[in-house]
Design a protein around this motif. Structure first.
Motif, PDB file in Angstrom:
ATOM      1  N   ARG A  51       0.823  -1.211   0.000  1.00 53.91           N
ATOM      2  CA  ARG A  51       0.000   0.000   0.000  1.00 53.91           C
ATOM      3  C   ARG A  51       0.854   1.256   0.000  1.00 53.91           C
ATOM      4  O   ARG A  51       0.435   2.297  -0.511  1.00 53.91           O
ATOM      5  N   SER A  52       2.046   1.185   0.601  1.00 55.68           N
ATOM      6  CA  SER A  52       2.883   2.383   0.673  1.00 55.68           C
ATOM      7  C   SER A  52       3.898   2.440  -0.465  1.00 55.68           C
ATOM      8  O   SER A  52       4.650   3.402  -0.564  1.00 55.68           O
ATOM      9  N   GLN A  53       3.936   1.424  -1.327  1.00 53.19           N
ATOM     10  CA  GLN A  53       4.882   1.450  -2.441  1.00 53.19           C
ATOM     11  C   GLN A  53       4.100   1.447  -3.749  1.00 53.19           C
ATOM     12  O   GLN A  53       3.511   2.460  -4.102  1.00 53.19           O
ATOM     13  N   TRP A  54       4.063   0.341  -4.465  1.00 45.23           N
ATOM     14  CA  TRP A  54       3.281   0.296  -5.700  1.00 45.23           C
ATOM     15  C   TRP A  54       2.062  -0.593  -5.512  1.00 45.23           C
ATOM     16  O   TRP A  54       2.121  -1.612  -4.829  1.00 45.23           O
ATOM     17  N   VAL A  55       0.988  -0.193  -6.138  1.00 43.90           N
ATOM     18  CA  VAL A  55      -0.247  -0.967  -6.085  1.00 43.90           C
ATOM     19  C   VAL A  55      -0.563  -1.439  -7.495  1.00 43.90           C
ATOM     20  O   VAL A  55      -0.609  -0.645  -8.443  1.00 43.90           O
ATOM     21  N   LEU A  56      -0.734  -2.740  -7.631  1.00 44.22           N
ATOM     22  CA  LEU A  56      -1.008  -3.342  -8.924  1.00 44.22           C
ATOM     23  C   LEU A  56      -2.506  -3.607  -9.044  1.00 44.22           C
ATOM     24  O   LEU A  56      -3.129  -4.102  -8.108  1.00 44.22           O
ATOM     25  N   THR A  57      -3.062  -3.226 -10.166  1.00 36.49           N
ATOM     26  CA  THR A  57      -4.481  -3.478 -10.425  1.00 36.49           C
ATOM     27  C   THR A  57      -4.579  -4.335 -11.676  1.00 36.49           C
ATOM     28  O   THR A  57      -3.937  -4.045 -12.680  1.00 36.49           O
ATOM     29  N   LEU A  58      -5.380  -5.366 -11.585  1.00 38.41           N
ATOM     30  CA  LEU A  58      -5.552  -6.246 -12.736  1.00 38.41           C
ATOM     31  C   LEU A  58      -7.039  -6.321 -13.059  1.00 38.41           C
ATOM     32  O   LEU A  58      -7.846  -6.762 -12.240  1.00 38.41           O
ATOM     33  N   ASP A  59      -7.402  -5.819 -14.239  1.00 37.98           N
ATOM     34  CA  ASP A  59      -8.802  -5.901 -14.657  1.00 37.98           C
ATOM     35  C   ASP A  59      -8.844  -6.453 -16.080  1.00 37.98           C
ATOM     36  O   ASP A  59      -9.558  -5.967 -16.940  1.00 37.98           O
ATOM     37  N   GLY A  60      -8.043  -7.452 -16.301  1.00 35.43           N
ATOM     38  CA  GLY A  60      -7.855  -7.961 -17.658  1.00 35.43           C
ATOM     39  C   GLY A  60      -6.557  -7.423 -18.212  1.00 35.43           C
ATOM     40  O   GLY A  60      -5.774  -8.141 -18.812  1.00 35.43           O
ATOM     41  N   ARG A  61      -6.340  -6.116 -17.971  1.00 37.04           N
ATOM     42  CA  ARG A  61      -5.052  -5.522 -18.267  1.00 37.04           C
ATOM     43  C   ARG A  61      -4.456  -5.019 -16.962  1.00 37.04           C
ATOM     44  O   ARG A  61      -5.162  -4.899 -15.964  1.00 37.04           O
ATOM     45  N   VAL A  62      -3.172  -4.718 -16.993  1.00 37.81           N
ATOM     46  CA  VAL A  62      -2.489  -4.426 -15.735  1.00 37.81           C
ATOM     47  C   VAL A  62      -2.224  -2.924 -15.600  1.00 37.81           C
ATOM     48  O   VAL A  62      -1.896  -2.235 -16.563  1.00 37.81           O
ATOM     49  N   SER A  63      -2.422  -2.410 -14.386  1.00 40.76           N
ATOM     50  CA  SER A  63      -2.058  -1.029 -14.060  1.00 40.76           C
ATOM     51  C   SER A  63      -1.164  -1.057 -12.828  1.00 40.76           C
ATOM     52  O   SER A  63      -1.298  -1.923 -11.974  1.00 40.76           O
ATOM     53  N   LEU A  64      -0.271  -0.079 -12.769  1.00 40.00           N
ATOM     54  CA  LEU A  64       0.649   0.011 -11.635  1.00 40.00           C
ATOM     55  C   LEU A  64       0.702   1.469 -11.206  1.00 40.00           C
ATOM     56  O   LEU A  64       0.938   2.353 -12.016  1.00 40.00           O
ATOM     57  N   ARG A  65       0.416   1.708  -9.920  1.00 41.41           N
ATOM     58  CA  ARG A  65       0.436   3.078  -9.408  1.00 41.41           C
ATOM     59  C   ARG A  65       1.291   3.152  -8.163  1.00 41.41           C
ATOM     60  O   ARG A  65       1.288   2.214  -7.390  1.00 41.41           O
ATOM     61  N   PRO A  66       1.973   4.246  -7.892  1.00 45.44           N
ATOM     62  CA  PRO A  66       2.033   5.455  -8.711  1.00 45.44           C
ATOM     63  C   PRO A  66       2.916   5.246  -9.944  1.00 45.44           C
ATOM     64  O   PRO A  66       3.206   4.104 -10.304  1.00 45.44           O
ATOM     65  N   SER A  67       3.331   6.341 -10.555  1.00 41.39           N
ATOM     66  CA  SER A  67       4.158   6.259 -11.748  1.00 41.39           C
ATOM     67  C   SER A  67       5.529   5.685 -11.401  1.00 41.39           C
ATOM     68  O   SER A  67       5.924   5.639 -10.245  1.00 41.39           O
ATOM     69  N   ILE A  68       6.229   5.253 -12.440  1.00 37.94           N
ATOM     70  CA  ILE A  68       7.564   4.691 -12.257  1.00 37.94           C
ATOM     71  C   ILE A  68       8.579   5.731 -12.697  1.00 37.94           C
ATOM     72  O   ILE A  68       8.631   6.098 -13.876  1.00 37.94           O
ATOM     73  N   GLY A  69       9.322   6.263 -11.742  1.00 36.54           N
ATOM     74  CA  GLY A  69      10.342   7.264 -12.044  1.00 36.54           C
ATOM     75  C   GLY A  69      11.710   6.660 -11.827  1.00 36.54           C
ATOM     76  O   GLY A  69      12.136   6.460 -10.705  1.00 36.54           O
ATOM     77  N   ASN A  70      12.371   6.366 -12.935  1.00 34.05           N
ATOM     78  CA  ASN A  70      13.664   5.681 -12.841  1.00 34.05           C
ATOM     79  C   ASN A  70      14.794   6.695 -12.718  1.00 34.05           C
ATOM     80  O   ASN A  70      15.698   6.743 -13.547  1.00 34.05           O
ATOM     81  N   TRP A  71      14.730   7.495 -11.633  1.00 32.92           N
ATOM     82  CA  TRP A  71      15.717   8.561 -11.462  1.00 32.92           C
ATOM     83  C   TRP A  71      17.119   8.009 -11.306  1.00 32.92           C
ATOM     84  O   TRP A  71      18.099   8.670 -11.625  1.00 32.92           O
ATOM     85  N   ALA A  72      17.233   6.779 -10.766  1.00 36.98           N
ATOM     86  CA  ALA A  72      18.557   6.212 -10.502  1.00 36.98           C
ATOM     87  C   ALA A  72      19.189   5.626 -11.763  1.00 36.98           C
ATOM     88  O   ALA A  72      20.373   5.326 -11.773  1.00 36.98           O
ATOM     89  N   LEU A  73      18.410   5.457 -12.816  1.00 37.50           N
ATOM     90  CA  LEU A  73      18.957   4.906 -14.059  1.00 37.50           C
ATOM     91  C   LEU A  73      19.472   6.043 -14.942  1.00 37.50           C
ATOM     92  O   LEU A  73      19.001   7.172 -14.847  1.00 37.50           O
ATOM     93  N   PRO A  74      20.428   5.730 -15.829  1.00 34.16           N
ATOM     94  CA  PRO A  74      20.936   6.779 -16.737  1.00 34.16           C
ATOM     95  C   PRO A  74      19.835   7.381 -17.605  1.00 34.16           C
ATOM     96  O   PRO A  74      19.884   8.569 -17.934  1.00 34.16           O
ATOM     97  N   CYS A  75      18.816   6.596 -17.964  1.00 31.47           N
ATOM     98  CA  CYS A  75      17.771   7.096 -18.870  1.00 31.47           C
ATOM     99  C   CYS A  75      16.809   8.047 -18.162  1.00 31.47           C
ATOM    100  O   CYS A  75      16.150   8.855 -18.797  1.00 31.47           O
ATOM    101  N   ARG A  76      16.699   7.949 -16.835  1.00 35.23           N
ATOM    102  CA  ARG A  76      15.773   8.779 -16.044  1.00 35.23           C
ATOM    103  C   ARG A  76      14.362   8.781 -16.613  1.00 35.23           C
ATOM    104  O   ARG A  76      13.674   9.803 -16.625  1.00 35.23           O
ATOM    105  N   SER A  77      13.930   7.646 -17.110  1.00 35.47           N
ATOM    106  CA  SER A  77      12.597   7.607 -17.712  1.00 35.47           C
ATOM    107  C   SER A  77      11.532   7.664 -16.614  1.00 35.47           C
ATOM    108  O   SER A  77      11.767   7.301 -15.471  1.00 35.47           O
TER     109      SER A  77
END
Ligand SMILES: [Zn+2]
Length: 141
Positions: A51-77
């Motif tokens: 609940r305090s990190q990522w929450v996965l929702t599956l309703d046939g397709r998958v959702s993941l909240r909150p957003s994924i911020g890859n600040w530690a990676l070189p791409c920073r996507s």
């Protein structure tokens, strides 16, 4: 490698090696998900599910909240996995990340002068909401 436009869930006990792009591996025993960064850089992104990190929702397709911020990676996507689609979010600059960590007031001041994205990511909106609580903007006083 190219960006991944969509992602499908695959339930596993433990994560395979190597991971395949476009697959969100979900380990229920470890309550963790992992995928290859959707920018195509090939880095693994591990998202603990709680609940305090990522929450996965599956309703046939998958959702993941909150957003994924890859600040530690070189791409920073920075993206959101929403109903199986990868939605690209605003990428913070290095100075914005530093500002965010060190001085919340300066971040808010920057956002006042910068053009606002038409649709804020959940992550950015959460930051702004938190800032508004601790330091209400002048126009609300
Ligand atoms: Zn990447």
């Amino acid at each position: 490698m190219s960006t991944v436009p969509s992602i499908v869930p695959e339930f596993v006990e433990s994560f395979p090696s190597p991971l395949q792009p476009g697959v969100l591996y979900v380990s229920v025993p470890y309550s963790t998900a992992a995928h290859l960064c959707c920018c195509g850089c090939g880095n693994e992104v591990v998202t603990p599910l709680s609940r305090s990190q990522w929450v996965l929702t599956l309703d046939g397709r998958v959702s993941l909240r909150p957003s994924i911020g890859n600040w530690a990676l070189p791409c920073r996507s920075h993206y959101i996995i929403e109903r199986g689609q990868v939605q690209w979010a605003r990428t913070f600059t290095e100075s914005q990340i530093r500002t965010n960590r060190e001085d919340d007031r300066r971040l808010l001041a920057q956002q006042r002068t910068e053009p606002q994205p038409t649709r804020r990511s959940g992550f950015a909106a959460a930051i702004v909401q938190a800032l508004h609580r601790i330091w209400p903007p002048k126009w609300r006083r």
